[in-house]
Enzyme design. Structure first.
Site, PDB file in Angstrom:
ATOM      1  N   HIS A 195      -4.059   0.456   6.193  1.00 20.20           N
ATOM      2  CA  HIS A 195      -4.901  -0.384   5.330  1.00 20.20           C
ATOM      3  C   HIS A 195      -5.799  -1.271   6.199  1.00 20.20           C
ATOM      4  CE1 HIS A 195      -4.944  -2.849   1.329  1.00 20.20           C
ATOM      5  NE2 HIS A 195      -6.155  -2.553   1.760  1.00 20.20           N
TER       6      HIS A 195
ATOM      7  N   ARG B  11      -5.895   1.032  -4.466  1.00 16.77           N
ATOM      8  CA  ARG B  11      -4.456   0.891  -4.318  1.00 16.77           C
ATOM      9  C   ARG B  11      -3.811   2.265  -4.378  1.00 16.77           C
ATOM     10  NH1 ARG B  11      -5.632  -3.132  -2.437  1.00 16.77           N
ATOM     11  NH2 ARG B  11      -4.935  -5.254  -2.894  1.00 16.77           N
TER      12      ARG B  11
ATOM     13  N   ASN C 159     -14.102  -9.309   0.906  1.00 19.71           N
ATOM     14  CA  ASN C 159     -14.070  -8.004   1.565  1.00 19.71           C
ATOM     15  C   ASN C 159     -15.013  -6.980   0.941  1.00 19.71           C
ATOM     16  OD1 ASN C 159     -12.817  -7.404  -0.828  1.00 19.71           O
ATOM     17  ND2 ASN C 159     -10.976  -6.535   0.062  1.00 19.71           N
TER      18      ASN C 159
ATOM     19  N   GLN D 172       3.563  -0.246   1.416  1.00 17.82           N
ATOM     20  CA  GLN D 172       2.924  -0.535   2.693  1.00 17.82           C
ATOM     21  C   GLN D 172       3.792  -1.491   3.498  1.00 17.82           C
ATOM     22  OE1 GLN D 172      -1.788   0.004   1.453  1.00 17.82           O
ATOM     23  NE2 GLN D 172      -1.114  -1.924   2.265  1.00 17.82           N
TER      24      GLN D 172
END
Length: 379
Positions: free
Chosen positions: A333, A285, A147, A314
């Protein structure tokens, strides 16, 4: 052999008697693999490459079942009666993602007597109690690099959104308003601003490269310095002391893993020492910062803008203060789960499963816990 010998002292320092019987190597026979992903719902059929979801399960179901393995996918991961809990007792492999994390506590690890392998489809394995995983002899791995481009691009976008005060203008348009002054009074150029990244791993380094053409003053803080060639290329300056770097910054980007050392690192005291009107981007985070301290500083204007896609926990509850604080440009997210990133982490997960079935090692950079030892960034 040298690597194994080097790991012995680290294992002893980590835990007194780790159970190393549940390693990466698969035993013979059919395996039960459980994947925890977010649901695509009505969006499932809109893109055939939308693989990081319950509906498509990384696109590996046919491959797994053709080899005689059982594959269960779910989004139900919270509470004692959730679907995940029902499978803990007999699963061998758990796959989860940072975007819809299955929080694997020490208690859950104890219940999972057959568990051998924990795979993160993406980057960031802090949803797992890594010390408990190490003590249980589990292997934890993620798809390193999957990512990097996605998140670095997203960070750059968020920097520009905050610097140019984009969101108030957008809201004016959809609300039928037109007030240029309401936007322009705090819209700036990125050129000439001081941008500091806390963490200069793969994402942080790529962000520095992406920022170079904007003619910013670039700073970075990390455990180790980046390559001298990259320092010259980007013009980024190393700041050994975090508390010296932060007050210099007009824009701060968090790019560091969540560990016990970094949890809550941006607290009320540190925030108070930042420049008034500082802009902060956090795609790392949510728990790296003090939630309420950020909300309070956005309300007072000490933080001029806060943007990111990571929350704790989350999914974020409806009463999370970041949903309602001013000067925010938050999203769910999303940065690391673009379609391109999904294809990369799906392929990387399949590759590690294949290696696991064959008893082969993973690429070294993918290991987060191996033979009882945590990767350096999580120690």
């Amino acid at each position: 052999m040298a690597m194994k010998r080097a790991g012995v002292s680290a294992i002893r320092a980590l835990c007194s008697s780790p159970d190393l019987t549940r390693g990466v190597h698969s035993t013979a026979g059919s395996k039960k693999i459980v994947g925890v992903f977010y649901k695509a719902n009505e969006y499932a059929e809109l893109n055939p490459n939308f693989v990081g979801t319950v509906e498509r399960g990384l696109g590996i179901r046919d491959w797994l079942e053709s080899q005689g393995h059982q594959y269960v996918v779910t989004d139900d991961k919270e509470g004692p009666d959730c679907e995940l809990e029902k499978h803990l007792s007999d699963l061998h492999v758990l796959i989860t993602t940072p975007f819809h994390p299955a929080y694997l506590t020490a208690e859950r690890i104890k219940k999972a007597k057959n568990l051998q392998l924990l795979l993160t489809a993406g980057i960031g394995s802090d949803h797992i109690d890594l010390k408990a995983a190490a003590e249980a002899g589990l292997t934890v791995a993620e798809v390193t690099g999957s990512n990097v481009v996605s998140v670095a691009e997203d960070e750059l976008m968020r920097i520009l959104i905050l610097v140019r005060n984009f969101l108030p203008g957008y809201h004016q348009v959809i609300n039928g308003d037109w007030n240029v002054a309401g936007i322009a009074h705090r819209a700036y150029d990125l050129e000439g601003k001081t941008v500091g990244t806390v963490g200069a791993g793969r994402i942080g380094r790529l962000l520095l490269q992406r920022l170079k053409p904007f003619n910013c003053n670039l700073l970075y803080h990390d455990r180790i310095k980046i390559d001298p060639e990259l320092e010259v290329q980007t013009g980024a300056k190393f700041e050994e002391d975090l508390d010296t770097m932060l007050p210099k910054c007009d824009i701060i980007v968090l790019n560091t893993p969540l560990t016990e050392k970094t949890r809550g690192m941006l607290d009320k005291e540190r925030i108070s020492k930042l420049k008034k009107g500082v802009l902060i981007v956090n795609n790392a985070r949510g728990a790296l910062v003090d939630t309420q301290a950020v909300a309070d500083a956005c309300t007072s204007g000490h933080i001029g803008g806060y943007s990111g896609d990571v929350w704790f926990p989350q999914p974020a509850p409806k009463d999370h203060p970041w949903r309602y604080m001013p000067n925010q440009a938050m999203t769910p997210h999303i940065s690391g789960t673009t379609i391109d990133a999904q294809l990369r982490y799906a392929a990387g997960t399949k590759d590690m499963l294949d290696r696991y079935f064959k008893g082969e090692e993973f690429p070294l950079q993918n290991y987060i816990v191996r033979e009882g030892v945590l990767a350096p960034q999580y120690r």
